[in-house]
Motif scaffolding. Structure first.
Motif, PDB file in Angstrom:
ATOM      1  N   PRO A   1      -3.497   6.701  -9.540  1.00  0.00           N
ATOM      2  CA  PRO A   1      -2.943   5.382  -9.254  1.00  0.00           C
ATOM      3  C   PRO A   1      -4.042   4.323  -9.156  1.00  0.00           C
ATOM      4  N   ALA A   2      -3.635   3.084  -9.345  1.00  0.00           N
ATOM      5  CA  ALA A   2      -4.575   1.966  -9.236  1.00  0.00           C
ATOM      6  C   ALA A   2      -4.874   1.639  -7.768  1.00  0.00           C
ATOM      7  N   PHE A   3      -4.034   2.159  -6.855  1.00  0.00           N
ATOM      8  CA  PHE A   3      -4.165   1.837  -5.435  1.00  0.00           C
ATOM      9  C   PHE A   3      -4.261   3.104  -4.592  1.00  0.00           C
ATOM     10  N   SER A   4      -4.900   2.969  -3.446  1.00  0.00           N
ATOM     11  CA  SER A   4      -4.975   4.077  -2.491  1.00  0.00           C
ATOM     12  C   SER A   4      -3.590   4.305  -1.877  1.00  0.00           C
ATOM     13  N   ALA A   5      -3.434   5.430  -1.215  1.00  0.00           N
ATOM     14  CA  ALA A   5      -2.173   5.735  -0.535  1.00  0.00           C
ATOM     15  C   ALA A   5      -1.854   4.668   0.511  1.00  0.00           C
ATOM     16  N   GLU A   6      -2.870   4.210   1.212  1.00  0.00           N
ATOM     17  CA  GLU A   6      -2.681   3.171   2.238  1.00  0.00           C
ATOM     18  C   GLU A   6      -2.165   1.877   1.609  1.00  0.00           C
TER      19      GLU A   6
END
Length: 79
Positions: free
Chosen positions: A48-53
């Motif tokens: 993904p382009a983003f972290s889980a947070e």
């Protein structure tokens, strides 16, 4: 790396733009920088382009702004 940026005039779904702006604010970056990062990840097939947070924050912003769009709707939206 030195680059040249250009102004664009793109149209996007209203709630999606609100979520994008909220995400950019959360990450303390400009909307343009956020979009560049998303596109670069997509072009390279990196997910993904983003972290889980950050994805959790995006989910919260989607709920706040009533955005029910997801990837399955890509290229199928009409006005």
């Amino acid at each position: 790396m030195k680059i040249e940026r250009v102004q664009t005039g793109v149209r996007m779904e209203k709630q999606l733009v609100k979520v994008l702006k909220g995400t950019a604010e959360y990450l303390d970056m400009s909307l343009g920088d956020l979009l560049e990062g998303i596109v670069l990840h997509a072009f390279d097939g990196k997910e993904p382009a983003f972290s889980a947070e950050t994805r959790a924050k995006i989910a919260a912003l989607k709920a706040i702004y009533g955005c029910t769009l997801d990837a399955t709707m890509s290229h199928k939206l009409t006005e």
